[in-house]
Enzyme design. Structure first.
Site, PDB file in Angstrom:
ATOM      1  N   GLU A 181      -1.227  -2.867  -6.345  1.00 53.37           N
ATOM      2  CA  GLU A 181       0.114  -2.899  -6.550  1.00 53.37           C
ATOM      3  C   GLU A 181       1.080  -1.385  -6.721  1.00 53.37           C
ATOM      4  O   GLU A 181       0.311  -0.582  -6.590  1.00 53.37           O
ATOM      5  CB  GLU A 181       0.463  -3.462  -8.412  1.00 53.37           C
ATOM      6  CG  GLU A 181      -1.044  -2.743  -9.061  1.00 53.37           C
ATOM      7  CD  GLU A 181      -0.939  -1.200  -9.589  1.00 53.37           C
ATOM      8  OE1 GLU A 181      -0.076  -0.902  -9.094  1.00 53.37           O
ATOM      9  OE2 GLU A 181      -2.485  -0.763  -9.273  1.00 53.37           O
TER      10      GLU A 181
ATOM     11  N   ALA B 112      -3.409   3.147   0.734  1.00 50.50           N
ATOM     12  CA  ALA B 112      -3.776   2.294   0.545  1.00 50.50           C
ATOM     13  C   ALA B 112      -3.507   1.090   2.420  1.00 50.50           C
ATOM     14  O   ALA B 112      -4.594   0.973   2.845  1.00 50.50           O
ATOM     15  CB  ALA B 112      -2.939   0.930   0.125  1.00 50.50           C
TER      16      ALA B 112
ATOM     17  N   GLY C 186      -4.607   3.156  -7.987  1.00 42.81           N
ATOM     18  CA  GLY C 186      -3.369   1.416  -7.058  1.00 42.81           C
ATOM     19  C   GLY C 186      -3.369   1.466  -6.376  1.00 42.81           C
ATOM     20  O   GLY C 186      -4.094   2.125  -5.271  1.00 42.81           O
ATOM     21  N   GLU C 187      -2.114   0.112  -5.389  1.00 44.24           N
ATOM     22  CA  GLU C 187      -2.607  -0.338  -4.346  1.00 44.24           C
ATOM     23  C   GLU C 187      -3.621  -0.801  -3.953  1.00 44.24           C
ATOM     24  O   GLU C 187      -3.593  -0.775  -2.400  1.00 44.24           O
ATOM     25  CB  GLU C 187      -2.119   1.246  -3.750  1.00 44.24           C
ATOM     26  CG  GLU C 187      -1.189   2.176  -3.484  1.00 44.24           C
ATOM     27  CD  GLU C 187      -1.276   3.416  -2.212  1.00 44.24           C
ATOM     28  OE1 GLU C 187      -0.783   3.611  -1.783  1.00 44.24           O
ATOM     29  OE2 GLU C 187      -0.211   3.931  -3.291  1.00 44.24           O
ATOM     30  N   GLY C 188      -4.577  -0.702  -4.430  1.00 40.73           N
ATOM     31  CA  GLY C 188      -5.386  -1.601  -3.975  1.00 40.73           C
ATOM     32  C   GLY C 188      -6.712  -0.969  -3.299  1.00 40.73           C
ATOM     33  O   GLY C 188      -7.781  -1.153  -3.304  1.00 40.73           O
TER      34      GLY C 188
END
Lengths: 330, 330
Positions: B156, B99, B296-298
């Protein structure tokens, strides 16, 4: 020209397998579950193979927009008069067109190449688009437009040019106009019917022609230039993000000659023109974007350029599990 | 908290209709066939509405990644041990995670907020994830993470957190685990069976609960924070690009309270987690990207940020037909 071009493709460099596998391996070992970036990892590997480096990056992408006029507009196949090509050329030159705005946003340099604005092609409803001589000139002009850069996008501007694109697609796929012709910039029913008639007539005329002959007869000056530019990029191992229907139809004859001709290309987007989907299927390419864009100018490919940039950074700029001292579990 | 949050949403600003229609009108008059950019024009209008300006732009996008640990990992629902959350938190902090690499590429600033790493939630297979007090703390921490910027992405990081996401989805859609649970980072068959059992048990327990209660009972610290942050962005009229399954499950309770809660959000991408598709359908959102990303992680939302930037520039930085002295034909 078919043999000549097939010969060039045969002598073109293979992708750099070592760079590709180095990136494939790193992608599988950076701090994320293996395969979590899915298609973006594939893009990074492809970029490495053609940039010939284990540390691929997009720092100087370059857009070339080729513009030309089309005699087939006499058949009433477009919603716009041919004069609009001239106005759009000026807008591209002065940086107030959609493609130039997008290029600035994604950090791409731009060249606009006029290969025939004010010099329309023959009307493909009844005559060849280009003479042998002019076809070769446009093709070579396209080749010369390839400059040193790390990612190329070719765009086109030419009122009426989805008709040549549909005609080429129709011949190469031996597919009736009904299946490979769309409304382009948005023509009415009467113009759409004309357009399909032109495409079917052209298919009947060129049924047995060689690929480059199809491009010369049914294409246009900017289409010939895009084919030349894409070939040159292949010879120089510069990766290309393909734009929409017109660009894909321009390079389809190269693919028909030899599928390896387009190995250095990925599909930036899918346009709603039905012929574009058919060409992407023929090429075996899944587009990165599917946002119903139908502008041309390279816009669909430009919108995908940041994804290529991101894909590379997500391999080169992320630590590996080993570097980070974490044991992986998958 | 349900009434309290519903009250906040009720008092939240409506989108700026004047800015939106100014951009809608300009988009229809810039130098291209009307509608040629299709969904990108819609994105520009949406951006204008929430940035409250007729000249929308993405100059300072901001990513906040919330991280937390999950007691439910005791059930063997993840391919990774919970300790990996800590290592990933450090990688995010030091800018060597996926990310952060992506954020640098798209020009986004990053904050990483630890709301519970090393302090796992309750095991949702048998107990509430968070106490009332801790839930409120995490929610408020999320609200405070919203800073002045022109586009927000929330990400997240939390080993095991697709299980809470599936559990929330299962309850809010009253949908069996089979339909809304995927393999997350890639669990084996046994862990996948456990995961579905946890989800079905949770659904049975929370069947009749209010939305924020579902989030407190079945969510996690980072999920609560994302809900708080997204609400705060709504109250401050800052547009948000939603990431994948976990982020969408975090904000689904806001949507269940009041659909207007997510009007300021667009979907950046669609993940292959089956529950994500169901949530996007519930929200009535079509994702910009569909590249099978599942990190995830954006990351999925970050990959879409350049499209938002491009969409805005393609309206604000392109001349209109009138400005260019060309008559339009459509």
């Amino acid at each position: 020209m078919n043999d000549e071009i097939a010969g060039l493709i045969a002598g073109a460099p293979a992708p750099d397998a070592a760079a590709a596998s180095a990136v494939r391996e790193r992608a599988a070992n950076v701090l994320r579950p293996a395969g979590a970036l899915a298609r973006l990892d594939d893009v990074a590997v492809w970029l490495a193979a053609w940039q010939r480096t284990a540390t691929p990056a997009v720092r100087k992408p370059h857009l070339v927009v080729f513009a030309g006029d089309h005699g087939v507009t006499a058949e009433g196949v477009s919603a716009y008069p041919a004069e609009v090509t001239q106005a759009m050329l000026k807008a591209l030159d002065e940086g107030v067109a959609t493609a130039t705005a997008m290029a600035a946003t994604v950090g791409a340099t731009v060249e606009v190449v006029d290969v025939g604005v004010g010099h329309p092609t023959g009307n493909i409803a009844r005559e060849p688009a280009l003479s042998d001589e002019r076809f070769r000139e446009c093709f070579e002009r396209g080749r010369r437009a390839v400059v040193d850069c790390d990612l190329l996008v070719f765009g086109e501007m030419g009122i009426g040019n989805t008709t040549p694109a549909a005609a080429i697609t129709s011949v190469l796929l031996n597919c009736p106009a009904e299946k490979c012709t769309g409304r382009g910039t948005g023509v009415d029913d009467a113009a759409f019917a004309n357009k399909k008639l032109v495409v079917d007539t052209a298919r009947a005329r060129l049924r047995d022609a060689e690929p480059m002959e199809v491009l010369r007869e049914l294409g246009g000056s900017e289409l010939a230039a895009i084919a030349g530019a894409t070939l040159e990029a292949r010879l120089r191992s510069i990766p290309v993000v393909l734009d929409g229907f017109v660009v894909c139809a321009s390079v389809a004859p190269l693919h028909a000659l030899e599928a390896r001709a387009l190995e250095h290309c990925i599909a930036g987007h899918r346009s709603p023109e039905p012929g574009h989907g058919l060409l992407l299927e023929l090429f075996g390419m899944r587009p990165l974007l599917d946002l119903e864009m139908r502008l041309g100018e390279g816009s669909g490919a430009l919108a995908a350029v940041p994804l290529v940039k991101i894909a590379a950074a997500a391999v080169t700029d992320v630590a590996t599990f080993q570097e980070w001292g974490v044991e992986r579990s998958d």
